[in-house]
Design an enzyme around this catalytic site. Structure first.
Site, PDB file in Angstrom:
ATOM      1  N   TYR A  58       6.585   8.990  -3.513  1.00 26.37           N
ATOM      2  CA  TYR A  58       7.638   8.096  -3.279  1.00 26.37           C
ATOM      3  C   TYR A  58       7.333   7.105  -2.230  1.00 26.37           C
ATOM      4  O   TYR A  58       8.495   6.890  -1.454  1.00 26.37           O
ATOM      5  CB  TYR A  58       9.215   8.834  -3.133  1.00 26.37           C
ATOM      6  CG  TYR A  58       9.203   9.831  -4.233  1.00 26.37           C
ATOM      7  CD1 TYR A  58       9.892   9.288  -5.427  1.00 26.37           C
ATOM      8  CD2 TYR A  58       9.120  11.375  -4.362  1.00 26.37           C
ATOM      9  CE1 TYR A  58      10.021  10.061  -6.576  1.00 26.37           C
ATOM     10  CE2 TYR A  58       9.190  11.886  -5.192  1.00 26.37           C
ATOM     11  CZ  TYR A  58       9.640  11.505  -6.506  1.00 26.37           C
ATOM     12  OH  TYR A  58       9.820  12.337  -7.577  1.00 26.37           O
ATOM     13  N   SER A  59       6.305   7.017  -1.712  1.00 20.66           N
ATOM     14  CA  SER A  59       6.030   6.267  -0.657  1.00 20.66           C
ATOM     15  C   SER A  59       6.424   4.528  -0.821  1.00 20.66           C
ATOM     16  O   SER A  59       6.009   4.268  -1.587  1.00 20.66           O
ATOM     17  CB  SER A  59       4.454   6.084  -0.347  1.00 20.66           C
ATOM     18  OG  SER A  59       4.017   5.393   0.418  1.00 20.66           O
ATOM     19  N   ASN A  60       7.197   4.255   0.249  1.00 19.72           N
ATOM     20  CA  ASN A  60       7.692   3.023   0.271  1.00 19.72           C
ATOM     21  C   ASN A  60       6.370   2.099   0.765  1.00 19.72           C
ATOM     22  O   ASN A  60       6.372   0.867   0.579  1.00 19.72           O
ATOM     23  CB  ASN A  60       8.923   2.604   1.165  1.00 19.72           C
ATOM     24  CG  ASN A  60      10.105   3.344   0.706  1.00 19.72           C
ATOM     25  OD1 ASN A  60      10.355   3.378  -0.516  1.00 19.72           O
ATOM     26  ND2 ASN A  60      10.997   3.746   1.549  1.00 19.72           N
ATOM     27  N   HIS A  61       5.556   2.615   1.520  1.00 19.29           N
ATOM     28  CA  HIS A  61       4.368   1.956   2.031  1.00 19.29           C
ATOM     29  C   HIS A  61       3.544   1.760   0.946  1.00 19.29           C
ATOM     30  O   HIS A  61       3.116   0.518   0.938  1.00 19.29           O
ATOM     31  CB  HIS A  61       3.863   2.977   3.128  1.00 19.29           C
ATOM     32  CG  HIS A  61       2.451   2.423   3.569  1.00 19.29           C
ATOM     33  ND1 HIS A  61       2.397   1.219   4.108  1.00 19.29           N
ATOM     34  CD2 HIS A  61       1.108   2.872   3.365  1.00 19.29           C
ATOM     35  CE1 HIS A  61       0.740   0.800   4.417  1.00 19.29           C
ATOM     36  NE2 HIS A  61       0.327   1.967   3.707  1.00 19.29           N
ATOM     37  N   LEU A  62       3.205   2.632   0.018  1.00 25.17           N
ATOM     38  CA  LEU A  62       2.500   2.240  -1.141  1.00 25.17           C
ATOM     39  C   LEU A  62       3.028   1.026  -1.885  1.00 25.17           C
ATOM     40  O   LEU A  62       2.188   0.010  -2.413  1.00 25.17           O
ATOM     41  CB  LEU A  62       2.199   3.306  -1.929  1.00 25.17           C
ATOM     42  CG  LEU A  62       1.196   4.364  -1.750  1.00 25.17           C
ATOM     43  CD1 LEU A  62       1.027   5.584  -2.630  1.00 25.17           C
ATOM     44  CD2 LEU A  62      -0.296   4.046  -1.435  1.00 25.17           C
TER      45      LEU A  62
END
Ligand SMILES: *Cc1c(COP(=O)(O)O)cnc(C)c1O
Length: 287
Positions: A58-62
């Site tokens: 759930y990475s907002n960074h990715l």
């Protein structure tokens, strides 16, 4: 910058603002935009063609890296924690793929090597020497981007606030704010967030005029990406009261904790606090 005023802030005589970094960009939101800015400018200046980075399901960074890479014409490669995700995609990973990110799924054991020099050399060889950005985008250049936000806050407020509040995952955002000389209230979104104090101190190595860190570790609601009905109710009420949406992984936990501290009289009367809305709304459960 938006003023948040209600009976709790009035009773405590606290001036509370929210820095609406969630409004910067629909996909490259909040602190991810701040943290990627100088990393990606650096990649461009070096003539790099591809950026490789790391994240969970759930990475907002990715998510942000995929969108920013596409906008800038940089290829992106995401190393994703969890082999099982290859078979069961979620909206975050689907979006990344749609933006053209190449996803490479690895076991948790392999993912743990993400900062090891040997492992990074292997990845570099395998993927054609891409520009490597660590998990969460947290680098020196990220701190520089976050420090710019502090300058904006100072300018918009006409003075440095007594505290800048942020949610914390890797602590990079907190470190960036501290590097600009502001005092920080960092709310850990993870259980057992005490390790963040050391991590943040390490990130600040070499900065001479950093502010004071207050780390709050009791508002994790069971751990990273965990939540309960009380938190969802809080998000709902917050949106109704202030017309500001939050999400359950980071920003709701920070505001819940902040209002808890304000109500319990932790701040001197007249204290000014700016809370950063770090974004991440694409992952929000509806409030
Ligand atoms: C990534 C993220 C954070 C955590 O930022 P760190 O710099 O890793 O501490 C906080 N809020 C949101 C919305 C995020 O996406």
């Amino acid at each position: 910058m938006q003023r948040l005023s209600n009976a709790d802030t009035e009773n405590a005589s606290v001036q509370l603002y929210v820095k609406r970094d969630d409004l910067i960009h629909p996909a490259v939101s909040g602190n991810k935009w701040r943290k990627l800015k100088y990393n990606l400018l650096d990649a461009q200046a070096r003539g790099e063609r591809a950026v490789l980075t790391f994240g969970g399901a759930y990475s907002n960074h990715l998510y942000a890296t995929a969108a920013a890479g596409r906008a800038l014409g940089l290829a992106t490669i995401g190393i994703v924690r969890g082999l099982e995700l290859e078979a069961k995609e979620n909206p975050t990973l689907r979006f990344c793929r749609e933006q053209g990110m190449e996803l490479h799924f690895v076991s948790r054991a392999e993912y743990r090597q993400k900062d090891s020099v040997d492992y990074l050399a292997q990845l570099s060889e395998r993927f054609g020497a891409p520009y490597i950005v660590p998990e969460g985008g947290t680098t020196r250049l990220a701190l520089q981007g976050v420090a710019e936000m502090v300058s904006e806050i100072k300018e918009q407020l006409g003075a440095m606030p007594d505290f800048i509040a942020t949610a914390a995952g890797t602590g990079g955002t907190a470190a960036g704010i501290l590097s600009a000389g502001a005092d920080v209230l960092a709310f850990s979104a993870l259980k057992g967030g005490d390790f963040l104090a050391d991590d943040i101190r390490q990130q600040l190595d070499g900065y001479t005029q950093s502010g004071t860190l207050s780390l709050l570790t009791d508002y994790h609601f069971g751990g990273y990406a965990k939540w309960n009905e009380e938190l969802l109710d809080f998000m709902h009420d917050f949106a109704a009261e202030f017309d500001v949406r939050l999400e359950q992984v980071y920003t709701a936990k920070m505001f819940y904790g902040l209002f808890d501290l304000i109500k319990s009289g932790c701040f001197q009367r007249g204290t000014t606090i700016v809370a950063v809305h770090t974004g991440g709304l694409q992952g929000a459960l509806s409030a």
